[in-house]
Motif scaffolding. Structure first.
Motif, mmCIF file in Angstrom:
data_model
loop_
_atom_site.group_PDB
_atom_site.id
_atom_site.type_symbol
_atom_site.label_atom_id
_atom_site.label_comp_id
_atom_site.label_asym_id
_atom_site.label_seq_id
_atom_site.Cartn_x
_atom_site.Cartn_y
_atom_site.Cartn_z
ATOM 1 N N ARG A 160 0.613 -1.096 0.048
ATOM 2 C CA ARG A 160 0.162 0.096 0.064
ATOM 3 C C ARG A 160 0.979 1.234 -0.042
ATOM 4 N N THR A 161 0.383 2.260 -0.649
ATOM 5 C CA THR A 161 1.315 3.537 -0.952
ATOM 6 C C THR A 161 1.507 4.262 0.666
ATOM 7 N N GLU A 162 0.337 4.003 1.428
ATOM 8 C CA GLU A 162 0.473 4.363 2.742
ATOM 9 C C GLU A 162 1.390 3.969 3.522
ATOM 10 N N ASP A 163 1.893 2.819 3.280
ATOM 11 C CA ASP A 163 3.180 2.302 4.059
ATOM 12 C C ASP A 163 4.408 2.767 3.482
ATOM 13 N N VAL A 164 4.468 3.405 2.396
ATOM 14 C CA VAL A 164 5.799 3.658 1.843
ATOM 15 C C VAL A 164 6.649 4.560 2.831
ATOM 16 N N GLN A 165 6.098 5.697 3.397
ATOM 17 C CA GLN A 165 6.698 6.595 4.204
ATOM 18 C C GLN A 165 7.466 5.890 5.457
ATOM 19 N N GLN A 166 6.646 4.890 5.980
ATOM 20 C CA GLN A 166 7.186 4.334 7.137
ATOM 21 C C GLN A 166 8.559 3.416 6.733
ATOM 22 N N MET A 167 8.066 2.515 5.423
ATOM 23 C CA MET A 167 9.175 1.750 4.965
ATOM 24 C C MET A 167 10.524 2.453 4.611
ATOM 25 N N ILE A 168 10.270 3.659 4.159
ATOM 26 C CA ILE A 168 11.740 4.366 3.695
ATOM 27 C C ILE A 168 12.282 5.240 4.785
ATOM 28 N N MET A 169 11.784 5.210 5.914
ATOM 29 C CA MET A 169 12.344 6.020 6.976
ATOM 30 C C MET A 169 13.697 5.840 7.203
ATOM 31 N N PRO A 170 14.400 4.643 7.148
ATOM 32 C CA PRO A 170 15.711 4.496 7.179
ATOM 33 C C PRO A 170 16.621 5.132 6.099
ATOM 34 N N LEU A 171 15.860 5.192 4.930
ATOM 35 C CA LEU A 171 16.765 5.927 3.981
ATOM 36 C C LEU A 171 16.585 7.556 4.205
#
Length: 421
Positions: free
Chosen positions: A312-323
């Motif tokens: 889901r696009t809603e989860d993108v921000q959380q997943m790329i937080m390390p980046l």
């Protein structure tokens, strides 16, 4: 390769035709031209409304000495000041009440003590009024110098010799150091280009991760990977969005160059001088392009890897937080070196691949480094991109087939296992 270019073209054109991309690009270009001509716009508005006639500030002066008021008028005129001076006999209390009531803006009380030293008391409504008091103080200081010179029977030439500046030159024995003038010019250019690299890497990396997550959520990904390998799909996405980013950066750069060059504002000349664009170093610009591209591919590959893990696009921000944390850390480390780029920790950080795009660019822009240092950093980044691409392709192959809520980076193992099957 046909499938690769089809996906490349699709990634480029799909984003290029979106309203958000077109509107954002148009607004940024318009903002650049607006900034370059802001002073001309203000002058035009003032000439139409006539507000410039009323903009001259009026300073009321109470002169107990009888001579300082006229000297202040003369000195402010010599300094090409827009201040209108009015000498008045009103008392301090009356003038204070008029300031409080908004009838006048400010006043100053002048006098001479027994040692012929000027005393001045400035009053206004705002405690943040700094410019006018400084102009008055400078003018009075000049008058005080003239008074002292007359008492000592000094000629004008003798007074000028008292203020003759010394010859002071700062040198550095470091082989990598530049002159103070070169360092000042390079600092502004590096600062602007650092911001450009920083925001570009963040924006386009997020764009890639979001694009992949959107295709997964719409189940389009299942159709795509049936006709093209996941690795080829990943790198086509990265190159497509990266090419779009380069086009947008070129448009911004051309718009900024044309706007600043065609504007006749003195502010533009000051902008070019302060930020070092009047004496732009071609080598610095070449390094900016190189580290922009390497930084983009490094972070974009990582973003594609992480984007393949979410459904889901809603989860993108959380997943790329390390980046995001990595690029923010790189920018903060580089920013601390703007004052002193020769600090030792900057040298070490410039060879860490995720920090190198900003930190090594800072060092090559502000220092005279031996050629092997930037080449070594570039080589380390290329090797990192290759390894990350190889690992990312394995994760991507299984990640694009994973659905459901993404828990954490622990899904990497699951994606690799799924890719093997």
């Amino acid at each position: 390769m046909r499938e690769f270019f089809i996906i490349f073209k699709q990634a480029f054109l799909t984003k290029a035709k979106t309203k958000s991309f077109i509107i954002t690009t148009a607004l940024m270009i318009a903002a650049v031209f607006l900034f370059a001509n802001i002073s001309k716009i203000f002058d035009t508005v003032q000439s139409i409304t006539g507000s410039d006639k009323d903009s001259a500030e009026v300073l009321y002066v109470v002169d107990s000495s009888g001579d300082l008021g006229e000297s202040l008028v003369t000195q402010l005129s010599a300094n090409e000041s827009d201040i209108t001076v009015k000498i008045t006999d009103k008392s301090e209390q009356v003038l204070t009440n008029e300031v409080r009531d908004g009838e006048i803006e400010s006043f100053v009380i002048l006098g001479l003590d027994s040692t012929s030293r000027i005393t001045a008391a400035y009053s206004s409504m705002s405690a943040l009024d700094f410019q006018l008091p400084m102009m008055i103080e400078d003018a009075l200081q000049t008058i005080q110098t003239e008074i002292n010179a007359n008492e000592l029977s000094l000629t004008t030439e003798q007074v000028q010799t008292l203020f003759t500046p010394i010859s002071f030159e700062q040198k550095s024995v470091s082989p990598s150091a530049k002159t103070e003038e070169e360092l000042g010019q390079a600092r502004g250019l590096v600062y602007v280009l650092m911001f450009l690299i920083y925001f570009s890497v963040i924006i386009y990396s997020i764009m890639i991760a979001t694009e992949i997550a959107a295709e997964k959520s719409s189940r389009v990904m299942e159709i795509l990977i049936s006709s093209v390998s996941p690795a080829k799909h990943m790198f086509a996405k990265i190159l497509g969005v990266g090419s779009l980013g380069l086009v947008q950066m070129v448009l911004f750069g051309l718009a900024g160059f044309i706007a600043l060059k065609t504007s006749s504002s003195d502010m533009v000349d000051g902008f070019f001088s302060v930020f070092g664009f009047s004496n732009m170093n071609v080598v610095t610009v070449v390094y900016a392009v190189i580290f922009f591209l390497l930084g983009y591919f490094l972070y974009a590959t990582l973003a594609a890897l992480l984007g393949s893990l979410v459904s889901r696009t809603e989860d993108v921000q959380q997943m790329i937080m390390p980046l995001n944390l990595l690029i923010v850390a790189a920018f903060m480390i580089a920013a601390t070196g703007l004052g002193n780029p020769e600090m030792l920790y900057l040298k070490y950080a410039s060879f860490i691949p995720f920090f190198a795009p900003l930190v090594m660019f800072l060092r090559v822009g502000m220092l005279e480094l031996p050629l092997w240092e930037p080449l070594l950093s570039i080589g380390i980044m290329l090797v990192t991109i290759f390894i990350l691409g190889w690992f990312g392709a394995r994760v991507y192959r299984g990640g694009v087939l994973m659905y459901g809520p993404s828990k954490s980076l622990k899904d990497l193992r699951k994606a690799i296992q799924l890719g093997k099957e």
